[in-house]
Design a protein around this motif. Sequence first.
Motif, PDB file in Angstrom:
ATOM      1  N   ASP A 122     -23.919  -8.093  75.241  1.00 23.96           N
ATOM      2  CA  ASP A 122     -23.395  -7.778  76.576  1.00 23.96           C
ATOM      3  C   ASP A 122     -22.095  -8.532  76.822  1.00 23.96           C
ATOM      4  N   ALA A 123     -22.083  -9.805  76.422  1.00 21.42           N
ATOM      5  CA  ALA A 123     -20.875 -10.610  76.613  1.00 21.42           C
ATOM      6  C   ALA A 123     -19.732 -10.076  75.759  1.00 21.42           C
ATOM      7  N   LEU A 124     -20.050  -9.644  74.531  1.00 17.54           N
ATOM      8  CA  LEU A 124     -19.036  -9.064  73.656  1.00 17.54           C
ATOM      9  C   LEU A 124     -18.477  -7.785  74.272  1.00 17.54           C
ATOM     10  N   ALA A 125     -19.361  -6.920  74.759  1.00 19.13           N
ATOM     11  CA  ALA A 125     -18.911  -5.687  75.405  1.00 19.13           C
ATOM     12  C   ALA A 125     -18.075  -5.991  76.646  1.00 19.13           C
ATOM     13  N   GLY A 126     -18.471  -7.016  77.396  1.00 20.33           N
ATOM     14  CA  GLY A 126     -17.715  -7.397  78.581  1.00 20.33           C
ATOM     15  C   GLY A 126     -16.319  -7.870  78.240  1.00 20.33           C
ATOM     16  N   ALA A 127     -16.194  -8.611  77.134  1.00 19.54           N
ATOM     17  CA  ALA A 127     -14.876  -9.095  76.720  1.00 19.54           C
ATOM     18  C   ALA A 127     -13.944  -7.939  76.388  1.00 19.54           C
ATOM     19  N   LEU A 128     -14.516  -6.809  75.965  1.00 23.54           N
ATOM     20  CA  LEU A 128     -13.721  -5.638  75.605  1.00 23.54           C
ATOM     21  C   LEU A 128     -13.643  -4.621  76.746  1.00 23.54           C
ATOM     22  N   ASP A 129     -14.229  -4.982  77.888  1.00 27.47           N
ATOM     23  CA  ASP A 129     -14.208  -4.109  79.062  1.00 27.47           C
ATOM     24  C   ASP A 129     -14.844  -2.750  78.767  1.00 27.47           C
ATOM     25  N   LEU A 130     -15.959  -2.773  78.027  1.00 29.38           N
ATOM     26  CA  LEU A 130     -16.673  -1.548  77.687  1.00 29.38           C
ATOM     27  C   LEU A 130     -17.731  -1.237  78.736  1.00 29.38           C
ATOM     28  N   ARG A 131     -18.100   0.019  78.856  1.00 26.79           N
ATOM     29  CA  ARG A 131     -19.202   0.411  79.727  1.00 26.79           C
ATOM     30  C   ARG A 131     -20.464   0.481  78.881  1.00 26.79           C
ATOM     31  N   ILE A 132     -21.427  -0.367  79.188  1.00 22.60           N
ATOM     32  CA  ILE A 132     -22.653  -0.432  78.398  1.00 22.60           C
ATOM     33  C   ILE A 132     -23.585   0.704  78.802  1.00 22.60           C
ATOM     34  N   LEU A 133     -24.082   1.432  77.810  1.00 18.41           N
ATOM     35  CA  LEU A 133     -25.000   2.536  78.051  1.00 18.41           C
ATOM     36  C   LEU A 133     -26.457   2.128  77.828  1.00 18.41           C
ATOM     37  N   ARG A 134     -26.716   1.428  76.717  1.00 20.63           N
ATOM     38  CA  ARG A 134     -28.091   1.043  76.387  1.00 20.63           C
ATOM     39  C   ARG A 134     -28.065   0.118  75.172  1.00 20.63           C
ATOM     40  N   LEU A 235     -15.337   1.521  61.287  1.00 18.78           N
ATOM     41  CA  LEU A 235     -15.851   0.154  61.350  1.00 18.78           C
ATOM     42  C   LEU A 235     -14.746  -0.794  61.793  1.00 18.78           C
ATOM     43  N   LEU A 236     -15.144  -1.767  62.612  1.00 18.42           N
ATOM     44  CA  LEU A 236     -14.239  -2.855  62.994  1.00 18.42           C
ATOM     45  C   LEU A 236     -14.967  -4.161  62.723  1.00 18.42           C
ATOM     46  N   ASP A 237     -14.347  -4.993  61.906  1.00 19.58           N
ATOM     47  CA  ASP A 237     -14.960  -6.240  61.462  1.00 19.58           C
ATOM     48  C   ASP A 237     -14.183  -7.419  62.047  1.00 19.58           C
ATOM     49  N   ALA A 238     -14.821  -8.161  62.937  1.00 18.56           N
ATOM     50  CA  ALA A 238     -14.196  -9.324  63.574  1.00 18.56           C
ATOM     51  C   ALA A 238     -14.785 -10.601  62.993  1.00 18.56           C
ATOM     52  N   ALA A 239     -14.201 -11.729  63.323  1.00 18.14           N
ATOM     53  CA  ALA A 239     -14.744 -13.017  62.899  1.00 18.14           C
ATOM     54  C   ALA A 239     -16.068 -13.276  63.620  1.00 18.14           C
ATOM     55  N   HIS A 240     -17.035 -13.795  62.912  1.00 15.21           N
ATOM     56  CA  HIS A 240     -18.367 -14.064  63.472  1.00 15.21           C
ATOM     57  C   HIS A 240     -18.257 -14.887  64.755  1.00 15.21           C
ATOM     58  N   TRP A 241     -17.516 -15.978  64.698  1.00  7.10           N
ATOM     59  CA  TRP A 241     -17.382 -16.865  65.858  1.00  7.10           C
ATOM     60  C   TRP A 241     -16.787 -16.125  67.048  1.00  7.10           C
ATOM     61  N   ALA A 242     -15.790 -15.270  66.792  1.00  7.26           N
ATOM     62  CA  ALA A 242     -15.103 -14.574  67.890  1.00  7.26           C
ATOM     63  C   ALA A 242     -16.019 -13.603  68.608  1.00  7.26           C
ATOM     64  N   THR A 243     -16.972 -12.992  67.879  1.00  9.52           N
ATOM     65  CA  THR A 243     -17.860 -12.023  68.524  1.00  9.52           C
ATOM     66  C   THR A 243     -18.951 -12.709  69.343  1.00  9.52           C
ATOM     67  N   GLU A 244     -19.187 -13.995  69.101  1.00  7.53           N
ATOM     68  CA  GLU A 244     -20.263 -14.690  69.809  1.00  7.53           C
ATOM     69  C   GLU A 244     -19.751 -15.663  70.877  1.00  7.53           C
ATOM     70  N   TRP A 245     -18.482 -16.041  70.805  1.00  6.72           N
ATOM     71  CA  TRP A 245     -17.961 -16.991  71.784  1.00  6.72           C
ATOM     72  C   TRP A 245     -18.040 -16.474  73.222  1.00  6.72           C
ATOM     73  N   PRO A 246     -17.798 -15.165  73.493  1.00  8.05           N
ATOM     74  CA  PRO A 246     -17.908 -14.725  74.890  1.00  8.05           C
ATOM     75  C   PRO A 246     -19.264 -15.029  75.522  1.00  8.05           C
ATOM     76  N   TRP A 247     -20.311 -15.118  74.707  1.00  4.51           N
ATOM     77  CA  TRP A 247     -21.630 -15.459  75.249  1.00  4.51           C
ATOM     78  C   TRP A 247     -21.617 -16.831  75.911  1.00  4.51           C
ATOM     79  N   CYS A 248     -20.825 -17.762  75.417  1.00  7.24           N
ATOM     80  CA  CYS A 248     -20.788 -19.112  75.987  1.00  7.24           C
ATOM     81  C   CYS A 248     -20.376 -19.059  77.460  1.00  7.24           C
TER      82      CYS A 248
END
Length: 301
Positions: A122-134, A235-248
């Motif tokens: 959810d935090a990752l989607a929020g960082a990208l301003d995505l609309r979460i469906l499920r 496919l889009l491959d990001a750095a592991h840390w970058a995809t989880e930092w928004p959760w903090c």
Amino acid sequence: MARVRGNLPPVPALSEVLAALDVLWPPERAEGWDAVGTVCGDPDAEVRRVLFAVDPVQEIADEAVQLGADLLVTHHPLYLRGTTTVAASTFKGRVVHSLIKHDIALHVAHTNADTADPGVSDALAGALDLRILRPLVPDASDPAGRRGLGRICELPHPMRLSELAGYAAARLPATAQGIRAAGDPDREIRTLAVSGGSGDSLFDDVRAAGVDAFLTADLRHHPASEATQHSPLALLDAAHWATEWPWCEQAAAQLDAVSDRHGWGLRTHVSRTVTDPWTAHAASAPLTSPPDNSHTTGAPR
């Protein structure tokens, strides 16, 4: 019990704060192989400052000391596979010694935070301003259908894959890796599955979801190659840390809300220290085939 100090906000004990964290991210929802919960800390100690970070590495422990934090909450476990020593001669033992010496507790929320509502994706989607469906992989024990691994989302507007890669690189924390993309750069992307952290075990679920693209981290050659051969999935491959930092940031806001309800007056902080292990990146020149280096390597022509 929180300690009351005249007209000042009550100061909670570590045990009270940990109980609140366990409500946000119940430890029983962690995977069986995971190591979540409290690593060190005195349950009766007072907690005034809390630092959130992805990795429990020495730089983060030092930051917690400098900050005067009483509690460090990380996403990644310190001892995922267990240990027989916390000797300071080991780098993980040195982290434990640094924290205990300065009366700083360490608590981990890992896979129990991945599948939470809201969770890491959810935090990752929020960082990208995505609309979460499920959720991408729903939690069968959640009657509301909101918990689970990964999220299926819609983009704020359609983008070409190359444009989406640049957009993600700009919205996520900067790392040496940036964003790698696989697929036709001009393909239009409208729907996107996201999963914070390593996600190449989820390709079957992503294909079943029928999305245009999948953004995650740690994509390996063979699973990624097979995924693109199976379907037109980008496919889009990001750095592991970058995809989880928004959760903090999301987690700190959740604890802020708990603190407000209890009148604790906790001060939460989010580490901006980049603990992604990769520190440099050199882009290759565009190639249509491997270079012929035989004249410099001495290989037979």
